[in-house]
Write an enzyme that holds these catalytic residues in place. Sequence first.
Site, mmCIF file in Angstrom:
data_model
loop_
_atom_site.group_PDB
_atom_site.id
_atom_site.type_symbol
_atom_site.label_atom_id
_atom_site.label_comp_id
_atom_site.label_asym_id
_atom_site.label_seq_id
_atom_site.Cartn_x
_atom_site.Cartn_y
_atom_site.Cartn_z
ATOM 1 N N ARG A 33 -32.183 -23.516 25.651
ATOM 2 C CA ARG A 33 -31.327 -23.556 26.852
ATOM 3 C C ARG A 33 -30.485 -22.277 26.922
ATOM 4 N NH1 ARG A 33 -25.552 -23.138 27.749
ATOM 5 N NH2 ARG A 33 -25.090 -24.132 29.716
ATOM 6 N N VAL A 34 -30.467 -21.648 28.069
ATOM 7 C CA VAL A 34 -29.645 -20.457 28.272
ATOM 8 C C VAL A 34 -28.604 -20.760 29.342
ATOM 9 C CG1 VAL A 34 -29.648 -18.048 29.037
ATOM 10 C CG2 VAL A 34 -31.531 -18.908 27.625
ATOM 11 N N GLY A 35 -27.352 -20.418 29.040
ATOM 12 C CA GLY A 35 -26.277 -20.661 30.002
ATOM 13 C C GLY A 35 -26.007 -19.445 30.863
ATOM 14 N N ASP A 36 -24.813 -19.411 31.419
ATOM 15 C CA ASP A 36 -24.429 -18.328 32.338
ATOM 16 C C ASP A 36 -23.958 -17.066 31.622
ATOM 17 O OD1 ASP A 36 -22.230 -19.949 31.426
ATOM 18 O OD2 ASP A 36 -20.946 -18.807 32.793
ATOM 19 N N THR A 54 -16.207 -19.246 31.928
ATOM 20 C CA THR A 54 -16.395 -20.267 30.888
ATOM 21 C C THR A 54 -16.498 -21.620 31.568
ATOM 22 O OG1 THR A 54 -15.369 -21.473 29.053
ATOM 23 C CG2 THR A 54 -13.874 -20.315 30.530
ATOM 24 N N GLY A 55 -17.288 -22.504 30.981
ATOM 25 C CA GLY A 55 -17.470 -23.832 31.570
ATOM 26 C C GLY A 55 -18.942 -24.145 31.642
ATOM 27 N N THR A 77 -16.385 -20.786 24.844
ATOM 28 C CA THR A 77 -16.991 -19.468 25.057
ATOM 29 C C THR A 77 -15.859 -18.491 24.893
ATOM 30 O OG1 THR A 77 -18.809 -20.030 26.563
ATOM 31 C CG2 THR A 77 -17.766 -17.947 26.978
HETATM 32 N N1 ASP Z 1 -20.471 -21.212 29.823
HETATM 33 C C1 ASP Z 1 -20.998 -21.536 28.536
HETATM 34 C C2 ASP Z 1 -22.403 -22.020 28.679
HETATM 35 O O1 ASP Z 1 -22.674 -22.789 29.588
HETATM 36 C C3 ASP Z 1 -20.231 -22.590 27.812
HETATM 37 C C4 ASP Z 1 -18.742 -22.566 27.977
HETATM 38 O O2 ASP Z 1 -18.161 -21.659 28.496
HETATM 39 O O3 ASP Z 1 -18.101 -23.505 27.542
HETATM 40 O O4 ASP Z 1 -23.209 -21.678 27.864
#
Ligand code: ASP
Length: 320
Positions: free
Chosen positions: A214-217, A237-238, A186
């Site tokens: 799918r939606v992330g943070d 990120t994560g 990210t």
């Molecule tokens: N946080 C991002 C998500 O879950 C992915 C990432 O930061 O690696 O969509």
Amino acid sequence: MPTSDEHSSDPHRPVLAIHGGCGAIPRASLTPEANAAARNALRRALETGYALLDAGGSAVDAVAAAVQVMEDDPVFNAGYGAALNRAGVHELDASLMDGATGRAGAIAGARRIRHPVRVARALAEVSDPLLLIGEAADAWAGEHGFEPVENAFFTTPARQEALQKMLEREQSGTTAGATEQEKHGTVGAVALDRHGHLAAATSTGGYTAKPAGRVGDSPIIGAGTWADDRTCAISGTGKGELFIRVAAGHDLHARMLYGGQTLAQAAEELIHGTLTALGGGGAGLCAVDRHGNVVLPYNTEGMYRGFITGDQLYVAIHED
Ligand code: ASP
């Protein structure tokens, strides 16, 4: 890591901090070329955003510009070179928040927006609607003058290979062995400008082989992105699901505002306490407080990261 604490007494001294994801390539397999490419890309993003701050531009301008540079760089999982979902499609998430006004904008699951952060920024200006998804996000962008691109525009051979490998891992039951880098990435930026205002922006393709829809943070204000002039600006990120479950961005802010914690204490407890204890995925962030202090914590093997002030430019991938 060097700190920017020495600038803490001067709120008008601009600072920009960025991350390019905590899914860094493991140190052992990072080639000198890939190392140099990532560092150069981080440097370019920092210098681009900082030039605006230095000229008196806003934190909002700086974070949008820094993220846009990383969206254009296939090293990172955002914009061009974003991860593919399991259907082989790019679905892009992004958001931006202005700490001075509390305005925010976000898009999720967009397929045809070349620079997701620019559209998030434009939505932040209206803040109503604040978050648009899928075709509606693409359509709003088109109606507001953002030129559309084909979804295939975002594809690179490296992302196709990563998808192939992840699907093979699923077949052979070895997904647990996938590195953070194989899974996700990210980009994000936070800034303090000369006027004492904060802003944060985040942009991502999510993770490789994510389910469609799918939606992330990253596009969730209060989870992957938050900015408030009273406390801090943060981009995460994560594993996005974890950030959403603990409202990570707002949690950092609340620890400072209501709990009286410093940015360093709040970030340490959030990443190495709360998010690590949940398990199930890596976590990292970049954040800056209203005094200009920067933190870049992560609990994975590495995180593409850096910050810039008037007299310091720092970029790193693994532990120094
Ligand atoms: N946080 C991002 C998500 O879950 C992915 C990432 O930061 O690696 O969509």
